[in-house]
Motif scaffolding. Structure first.
Motif, mmCIF file in Angstrom:
data_model
loop_
_atom_site.group_PDB
_atom_site.id
_atom_site.type_symbol
_atom_site.label_atom_id
_atom_site.label_comp_id
_atom_site.label_asym_id
_atom_site.label_seq_id
_atom_site.Cartn_x
_atom_site.Cartn_y
_atom_site.Cartn_z
ATOM 1 N N LYS A 180 -39.002 91.607 58.250
ATOM 2 C CA LYS A 180 -37.488 91.564 58.125
ATOM 3 C C LYS A 180 -36.765 90.568 59.140
ATOM 4 O O LYS A 180 -35.531 90.667 58.933
ATOM 5 N N SER A 181 -37.454 90.173 60.182
ATOM 6 C CA SER A 181 -37.073 89.724 61.290
ATOM 7 C C SER A 181 -37.142 88.140 61.521
ATOM 8 O O SER A 181 -36.517 87.715 62.524
ATOM 9 N N PHE A 182 -37.478 87.479 60.471
ATOM 10 C CA PHE A 182 -37.262 86.054 60.581
ATOM 11 C C PHE A 182 -35.654 85.770 60.853
ATOM 12 O O PHE A 182 -34.817 86.030 60.325
ATOM 13 N N ASP A 183 -35.809 84.221 61.459
ATOM 14 C CA ASP A 183 -34.135 83.738 61.310
ATOM 15 C C ASP A 183 -33.466 83.562 60.376
ATOM 16 O O ASP A 183 -34.076 83.319 59.310
ATOM 17 N N LYS A 184 -32.436 84.088 60.130
ATOM 18 C CA LYS A 184 -31.408 84.090 59.195
ATOM 19 C C LYS A 184 -31.992 85.060 58.101
ATOM 20 O O LYS A 184 -31.185 84.928 56.785
ATOM 21 N N PHE A 185 -32.606 86.141 58.303
ATOM 22 C CA PHE A 185 -32.863 87.150 57.339
ATOM 23 C C PHE A 185 -32.053 88.066 57.276
ATOM 24 O O PHE A 185 -32.122 89.214 56.630
ATOM 25 N N ALA B 137 -31.188 89.595 67.017
ATOM 26 C CA ALA B 137 -29.873 88.675 67.148
ATOM 27 C C ALA B 137 -29.956 87.591 66.021
ATOM 28 O O ALA B 137 -29.106 87.347 65.448
ATOM 29 N N ASP B 138 -30.897 86.797 66.289
ATOM 30 C CA ASP B 138 -31.245 85.473 65.630
ATOM 31 C C ASP B 138 -31.456 85.418 64.069
ATOM 32 O O ASP B 138 -31.439 84.668 63.280
ATOM 33 N N ALA B 139 -31.385 86.790 63.562
ATOM 34 C CA ALA B 139 -31.538 87.075 62.119
ATOM 35 C C ALA B 139 -30.273 87.065 61.430
ATOM 36 O O ALA B 139 -30.197 86.753 60.159
ATOM 37 N N ILE B 140 -29.008 86.957 62.183
ATOM 38 C CA ILE B 140 -27.825 86.818 61.565
ATOM 39 C C ILE B 140 -27.569 85.335 61.092
ATOM 40 O O ILE B 140 -28.132 84.252 61.211
ATOM 41 N N ALA B 141 -26.789 85.399 59.981
ATOM 42 C CA ALA B 141 -26.611 83.989 59.055
ATOM 43 C C ALA B 141 -25.174 84.333 58.340
ATOM 44 O O ALA B 141 -24.869 85.306 58.159
ATOM 45 N N GLY B 142 -24.559 83.275 58.225
ATOM 46 C CA GLY B 142 -23.253 83.083 57.566
ATOM 47 C C GLY B 142 -23.477 83.448 56.125
ATOM 48 O O GLY B 142 -24.415 83.657 55.502
ATOM 49 N N PRO B 143 -22.260 83.720 55.373
ATOM 50 C CA PRO B 143 -22.172 84.123 54.159
ATOM 51 C C PRO B 143 -22.514 83.347 53.091
ATOM 52 O O PRO B 143 -22.952 83.649 51.886
ATOM 53 N N TYR B 144 -22.406 81.777 53.323
ATOM 54 C CA TYR B 144 -22.995 80.974 52.486
ATOM 55 C C TYR B 144 -23.777 80.056 53.032
ATOM 56 O O TYR B 144 -24.090 79.268 52.256
ATOM 57 N N GLU B 145 -24.727 80.215 53.971
ATOM 58 C CA GLU B 145 -25.516 79.628 54.444
ATOM 59 C C GLU B 145 -26.794 79.580 53.669
ATOM 60 O O GLU B 145 -27.462 80.580 53.081
#
Length: 279
Positions: free
Chosen positions: A172-177, A97-105
Protein backbone atom coordinates in the motif's frame (compact mmCIF):
# COMPACT_ATOMS: atom_id res chain seq x y z
CA UNK A 1 -19.01 33.78 8.60
CA UNK A 2 -16.28 31.23 9.40
CA UNK A 3 -14.52 29.09 6.83
CA UNK A 4 -16.18 25.66 6.47
CA UNK A 5 -13.86 23.90 4.03
CA UNK A 6 -10.72 24.63 2.04
CA UNK A 7 -8.91 23.57 -1.10
CA UNK A 8 -5.39 24.22 -2.40
CA UNK A 9 -5.07 25.12 -6.05
CA UNK A 10 -3.06 26.77 -8.81
CA UNK A 11 -4.75 29.91 -10.11
CA UNK A 12 -4.64 31.44 -13.57
CA UNK A 13 -1.43 33.29 -12.66
CA UNK A 14 0.19 29.96 -11.71
CA UNK A 15 0.19 30.94 -8.06
CA UNK A 16 -0.66 28.38 -5.38
CA UNK A 17 -3.62 29.56 -3.33
CA UNK A 18 -6.03 28.34 -0.69
CA UNK A 19 -9.71 28.83 -1.36
CA UNK A 20 -13.15 28.02 -0.03
CA UNK A 21 -15.53 26.21 -2.38
CA UNK A 22 -19.22 26.02 -1.67
CA UNK A 23 -20.97 22.82 -0.64
CA UNK A 24 -22.54 22.64 -4.10
CA UNK A 25 -19.22 23.27 -5.89
CA UNK A 26 -17.51 20.25 -4.31
CA UNK A 27 -20.15 17.93 -5.78
CA UNK A 28 -18.68 18.41 -9.26
CA UNK A 29 -15.37 19.03 -11.00
CA UNK A 30 -13.78 22.04 -9.32
CA UNK A 31 -11.28 22.92 -12.01
CA UNK A 32 -12.37 25.99 -13.96
CA UNK A 33 -14.60 27.25 -11.16
CA UNK A 34 -14.20 30.47 -9.21
CA UNK A 35 -13.65 30.37 -5.44
CA UNK A 36 -13.00 32.87 -2.71
CA UNK A 37 -9.28 33.10 -1.95
CA UNK A 38 -8.26 32.52 1.66
CA UNK A 39 -5.29 34.02 3.47
CA UNK A 40 -3.43 32.03 6.12
CA UNK A 41 -2.74 28.32 6.29
CA UNK A 42 -4.48 25.15 7.49
CA UNK A 43 -2.80 25.00 10.89
CA UNK A 44 -2.60 28.70 11.75
CA UNK A 45 -6.10 29.45 10.52
CA UNK A 46 -7.74 31.08 7.50
CA UNK A 47 -9.32 34.44 6.81
CA UNK A 48 -11.58 35.33 3.92
CA UNK A 49 -10.10 37.91 1.53
CA UNK A 50 -13.17 38.78 -0.51
CA UNK A 51 -11.13 38.10 -3.67
CA UNK A 52 -11.93 35.45 -6.24
CA UNK A 53 -9.61 33.05 -8.02
CA UNK A 54 -10.09 30.61 -10.90
CA UNK A 55 -9.02 27.02 -10.20
CA UNK A 56 -6.60 26.12 -12.98
CA UNK A 57 -5.32 22.98 -11.25
CA UNK A 58 -6.62 21.41 -8.05
CA UNK A 59 -3.91 20.19 -5.69
CA UNK A 60 -3.90 17.97 -2.62
CA UNK A 61 -5.62 20.07 0.10
CA UNK A 62 -2.57 19.74 2.36
CA UNK A 63 0.86 20.24 0.81
CA UNK A 64 2.44 17.32 2.66
CA UNK A 65 2.00 14.92 5.54
CA UNK A 66 4.59 13.39 7.88
CA UNK A 67 2.87 10.00 7.58
CA UNK A 68 -0.34 8.22 6.73
CA UNK A 69 -1.58 6.16 9.65
CA UNK A 70 -4.06 3.59 8.36
CA UNK A 71 -6.66 1.39 10.00
CA UNK A 72 -7.58 -2.01 8.59
CA UNK A 73 -10.76 -4.03 9.03
CA UNK A 74 -12.76 -1.17 10.56
CA UNK A 75 -16.20 -1.63 8.99
CA UNK A 76 -18.53 -4.36 10.15
CA UNK A 77 -19.71 -5.14 6.61
CA UNK A 78 -16.11 -5.39 5.34
CA UNK A 79 -15.15 -7.73 8.20
CA UNK A 80 -18.14 -9.91 7.31
CA UNK A 81 -17.30 -10.13 3.60
CA UNK A 82 -13.68 -10.98 4.49
CA UNK A 83 -14.90 -13.62 6.95
CA UNK A 84 -12.60 -12.16 9.60
CA UNK A 85 -13.17 -11.48 13.29
CA UNK A 86 -11.92 -8.01 14.28
CA UNK A 87 -9.09 -8.16 16.84
CA UNK A 88 -9.18 -6.50 20.26
CA UNK A 89 -7.35 -3.43 18.95
CA UNK A 90 -7.42 -1.74 15.55
CA UNK A 91 -5.25 -3.13 12.77
CA UNK A 92 -2.66 -0.41 12.11
CA UNK A 93 -0.23 0.09 9.23
CA UNK A 94 1.39 3.12 7.62
CA UNK A 95 2.00 4.69 4.25
CA UNK A 96 5.00 7.00 3.71
CA UNK A 97 4.75 10.72 2.97
CA UNK A 98 5.36 10.20 -0.75
CA UNK A 99 2.14 8.17 -1.05
CA UNK A 100 0.21 11.46 -1.11
CA UNK A 101 -1.48 12.44 -4.37
CA UNK A 102 -3.89 15.13 -5.45
CA UNK A 103 -7.60 14.56 -5.98
CA UNK A 104 -7.43 14.58 -9.78
CA UNK A 105 -3.91 13.21 -10.32
CA UNK A 106 -3.16 10.13 -12.38
CA UNK A 107 -1.90 7.25 -10.23
CA UNK A 108 1.14 5.55 -11.80
CA UNK A 109 1.28 1.79 -11.20
CA UNK A 110 4.60 -0.06 -11.26
CA UNK A 111 4.56 -3.06 -13.65
CA UNK A 112 4.93 -5.52 -10.75
CA UNK A 113 1.96 -3.99 -8.87
CA UNK A 114 -0.62 -4.23 -11.67
CA UNK A 115 -2.00 -7.76 -11.47
CA UNK A 116 -4.31 -7.38 -8.44
CA UNK A 117 -4.74 -3.64 -8.01
CA UNK A 118 -7.52 -2.60 -5.63
CA UNK A 119 -9.23 0.50 -4.29
CA UNK A 120 -10.29 1.28 -0.73
CA UNK A 121 -12.43 4.38 -0.27
CA UNK A 122 -11.85 5.87 3.18
CA UNK A 123 -12.81 8.82 5.35
CA UNK A 124 -9.47 10.47 6.14
CA UNK A 125 -8.67 12.57 9.20
CA UNK A 126 -6.14 15.42 9.18
CA UNK A 127 -4.54 16.11 12.58
CA UNK A 128 -4.32 19.80 13.54
CA UNK A 129 -1.60 19.81 16.23
CA UNK A 130 0.90 17.52 17.88
CA UNK A 131 -0.56 15.24 20.53
CA UNK A 132 0.37 12.26 22.68
CA UNK A 133 -1.72 10.08 25.01
CA UNK A 134 -4.87 11.82 23.80
CA UNK A 135 -7.99 10.70 25.71
CA UNK A 136 -11.10 9.88 23.71
CA UNK A 137 -12.88 12.78 25.38
CA UNK A 138 -10.42 15.25 23.79
CA UNK A 139 -9.69 13.43 20.53
CA UNK A 140 -11.87 15.49 18.21
CA UNK A 141 -10.17 18.69 19.36
CA UNK A 142 -7.03 17.41 17.59
CA UNK A 143 -8.83 17.07 14.26
CA UNK A 144 -8.29 19.80 11.68
CA UNK A 145 -10.86 18.29 9.37
CA UNK A 146 -11.89 15.41 7.15
CA UNK A 147 -11.25 14.54 3.53
CA UNK A 148 -11.87 11.74 1.03
CA UNK A 149 -9.10 9.19 0.56
CA UNK A 150 -8.27 6.10 -1.47
CA UNK A 151 -6.00 3.47 0.11
CA UNK A 152 -4.73 2.07 -3.21
CA UNK A 153 -3.54 -1.51 -2.67
CA UNK A 154 -1.45 -3.95 -4.70
CA UNK A 155 -3.03 -7.15 -3.37
CA UNK A 156 -0.39 -9.38 -5.02
CA UNK A 157 2.08 -8.03 -2.44
CA UNK A 158 -0.42 -8.37 0.42
CA UNK A 159 -2.11 -11.76 0.05
CA UNK A 160 -1.52 -14.57 0.90
CA UNK A 161 0.42 -14.40 4.17
CA UNK A 162 3.18 -16.52 2.63
CA UNK A 163 4.01 -13.50 0.45
CA UNK A 164 3.57 -10.66 2.94
CA UNK A 165 3.91 -12.24 6.38
CA UNK A 166 0.52 -10.63 7.10
CA UNK A 167 2.10 -7.17 6.75
CA UNK A 168 0.05 -4.65 4.75
CA UNK A 169 2.49 -1.77 4.46
CA UNK A 170 4.52 -2.64 1.36
CA UNK A 171 1.49 -3.40 -0.79
CA UNK A 172 0.00 0.00 0.00
CA UNK A 173 3.06 2.27 0.08
CA UNK A 174 3.93 2.93 -3.54
CA UNK A 175 4.23 6.57 -4.62
CA UNK A 176 0.82 8.24 -5.00
CA UNK A 177 -1.06 5.31 -3.45
CA UNK A 178 -2.91 7.71 -1.12
CA UNK A 179 -4.80 10.37 -3.09
CA UNK A 180 -6.81 12.72 -0.87
CA UNK A 181 -9.18 15.65 -1.41
CA UNK A 182 -10.75 17.49 -3.08
CA UNK A 183 -11.21 19.64 0.02
CA UNK A 184 -10.78 19.41 3.77
CA UNK A 185 -14.09 19.82 5.58
CA UNK A 186 -13.15 21.58 8.81
CA UNK A 187 -14.04 19.63 11.93
CA UNK A 188 -16.16 22.18 13.76
CA UNK A 189 -19.75 20.96 13.86
CA UNK A 190 -19.07 17.77 11.89
CA UNK A 191 -20.06 14.37 13.30
CA UNK A 192 -17.55 11.95 11.72
CA UNK A 193 -19.77 8.98 12.58
CA UNK A 194 -22.67 10.31 10.53
CA UNK A 195 -21.29 10.72 7.01
CA UNK A 196 -22.25 8.84 3.85
CA UNK A 197 -19.75 7.97 1.18
CA UNK A 198 -19.27 5.79 -1.87
CA UNK A 199 -16.56 4.54 -4.19
CA UNK A 200 -17.11 4.30 -7.94
CA UNK A 201 -15.04 2.68 -10.69
CA UNK A 202 -15.80 4.05 -14.17
CA UNK A 203 -19.07 5.36 -12.73
CA UNK A 204 -20.15 2.01 -11.24
CA UNK A 205 -20.80 2.10 -7.48
CA UNK A 206 -18.54 -0.45 -5.77
CA UNK A 207 -18.72 0.70 -2.15
CA UNK A 208 -21.45 2.57 -0.28
CA UNK A 209 -21.65 3.07 3.47
CA UNK A 210 -22.27 5.36 6.37
CA UNK A 211 -19.50 5.91 8.87
CA UNK A 212 -21.71 4.62 11.69
CA UNK A 213 -20.69 1.14 10.42
CA UNK A 214 -17.17 1.74 11.81
CA UNK A 215 -16.04 -0.75 14.44
CA UNK A 216 -13.68 1.79 16.05
CA UNK A 217 -14.80 5.42 16.00
CA UNK A 218 -12.65 8.39 15.06
CA UNK A 219 -12.26 9.20 18.78
CA UNK A 220 -11.12 5.66 19.56
CA UNK A 221 -8.70 5.59 16.63
CA UNK A 222 -6.99 8.83 17.69
CA UNK A 223 -6.71 7.69 21.31
CA UNK A 224 -5.23 4.36 20.22
CA UNK A 225 -2.72 5.81 17.75
CA UNK A 226 -1.49 8.41 20.27
CA UNK A 227 -0.93 5.93 23.09
CA UNK A 228 2.73 6.47 23.97
CA UNK A 229 3.26 7.88 20.47
CA UNK A 230 3.25 11.47 19.24
CA UNK A 231 0.77 12.19 16.47
CA UNK A 232 2.32 15.03 14.51
CA UNK A 233 0.46 17.98 13.04
CA UNK A 234 -0.53 17.15 9.49
CA UNK A 235 -0.73 13.40 10.03
CA UNK A 236 -3.36 11.85 7.76
CA UNK A 237 -5.33 8.96 9.24
CA UNK A 238 -7.18 6.67 6.86
CA UNK A 239 -9.97 5.16 8.95
CA UNK A 240 -10.69 1.92 7.08
CA UNK A 241 -12.78 0.83 4.14
CA UNK A 242 -16.31 -0.61 3.89
CA UNK A 243 -17.43 -3.71 2.01
CA UNK A 244 -17.20 -3.87 -1.76
CA UNK A 245 -13.47 -4.01 -2.49
CA UNK A 246 -12.39 -5.68 -5.74
CA UNK A 247 -10.71 -8.56 -3.90
CA UNK A 248 -14.01 -9.98 -2.66
CA UNK A 249 -16.02 -9.54 -5.85
CA UNK A 250 -16.88 -12.54 -8.03
CA UNK A 251 -15.54 -12.26 -10.61
CA UNK A 252 -12.75 -10.12 -9.15
CA UNK A 253 -13.04 -6.43 -9.93
CA UNK A 254 -9.37 -5.45 -9.92
CA UNK A 255 -8.43 -2.14 -11.50
CA UNK A 256 -7.16 -1.94 -15.07
CA UNK A 257 -5.14 0.60 -17.01
CA UNK A 258 -7.24 3.70 -17.64
CA UNK A 259 -9.86 3.00 -14.98
CA UNK A 260 -11.14 6.06 -13.11
CA UNK A 261 -11.72 5.67 -9.37
CA UNK A 262 -13.89 8.14 -7.49
CA UNK A 263 -14.30 8.34 -3.72
CA UNK A 264 -17.00 10.79 -2.66
CA UNK A 265 -17.74 11.69 0.95
CA UNK A 266 -20.80 13.71 1.95
CA UNK A 267 -19.94 17.41 2.23
CA UNK A 268 -16.36 16.88 0.97
CA UNK A 269 -16.71 15.91 -2.67
CA UNK A 270 -15.04 13.33 -4.86
CA UNK A 271 -11.53 12.22 -5.67
CA UNK A 272 -11.27 11.36 -9.34
CA UNK A 273 -8.05 9.52 -10.16
CA UNK A 274 -7.12 7.68 -13.35
CA UNK A 275 -5.07 4.50 -13.07
CA UNK A 276 -2.04 4.54 -15.38
CA UNK A 277 -0.05 1.31 -15.80
CA UNK A 278 3.64 2.01 -16.30
CA UNK A 279 5.44 0.05 -19.03
Amino acid sequence: MSVKRFIRFVDQSDKVQYGEPSASDVKGNLEGKSVEILSGDPYGGFSKTGKQGIIKQLLSPIESTPIFECIGLNYAHHAKEANLTPPSYPVVFAKPADAIAGPYEDIPIHPEAQSQLDYEGELTIIISRDGKNIPESEALSYVLGYTSGNDVSARNFQIPASISGNQFGYAKSFDKFAPIGPCVLLADGVDPQDLQYETRVNGQVRQKTRTDDMIWTVKQIIAHLSRGTTLRKGTAIMTGTPGGVALFMEPKGFLKDGDVVEVEVEGIGALRNRIVFEK
